[in-house]
Design an enzyme around this catalytic site. Structure first.
Site, PDB file in Angstrom:
ATOM      1  N   THR A   1       0.805  -1.221   0.000  1.00 18.93           N
ATOM      2  CA  THR A   1       0.000   0.000   0.000  1.00 18.93           C
ATOM      3  C   THR A   1       0.840   1.274   0.000  1.00 18.93           C
ATOM      4  OG1 THR A   1      -0.154  -0.087   2.403  1.00 18.93           O
ATOM      5  CG2 THR A   1      -1.960  -1.110   1.156  1.00 18.93           C
ATOM      6  N   CYS A   2       2.152   1.161   0.061  1.00 18.61           N
ATOM      7  CA  CYS A   2       3.049   2.317   0.119  1.00 18.61           C
ATOM      8  C   CYS A   2       3.193   2.936  -1.268  1.00 18.61           C
ATOM      9  CB  CYS A   2       4.414   1.877   0.645  1.00 18.61           C
ATOM     10  SG  CYS A   2       5.648   3.194   0.659  1.00 18.61           S
TER      11      CYS A   2
END
Length: 107
Positions: A8-9
């Site tokens: 999700t980064c």
């Protein structure tokens, strides 16, 4: 080529897209789903020292002073999201996604 980070980064996503566009076949290793081994933590710490811990992260800000004082291996074992991302095992071992890391990976 292995990209260690979190799926999700945004920075990890950016790195993956750039590496794929350059013809590499990066594999994401989500350190939240598959935590780093003690040997990997030791290798990364030897290469990057204290820079391996992201002291600007939400996770870091949520830690007590006592927790922050723990050694890097203990911090990463307990809180994988504290790792500065991404760590890329490619042409060479790099930390982050700045111009130097991009150049080291052949971009």
């Amino acid at each position: 080529m292995i990209v260690y980070g979190i799926k999700t980064c945004d920075t990890v996503k950016k790195a993956l897209r750039a590496l794929e566009a350059a013809g590499h076949a990066p594999v994401l290793r989500d350190v939240r789903a598959e935590p780093l081994s003690a040997a990997e933590i030791a290798e990364f710490q030897a290469a990057f020292g204290d820079r391996l811990i992201n002291r600007a992260s939400t996770t870091w800000r949520g830690l007590s002073e006592a927790e922050r004082a723990a050694p890097v291996p203990e911090l990463l074992a307990a809180h994988p999201t504290l790792m500065k991302r991404p760590v890329i095992r490619g042409v060479e071992l790099t930390l982050g996604w700045d111009k130097a890391a991009q150049a080291a990976q052949g971009l």
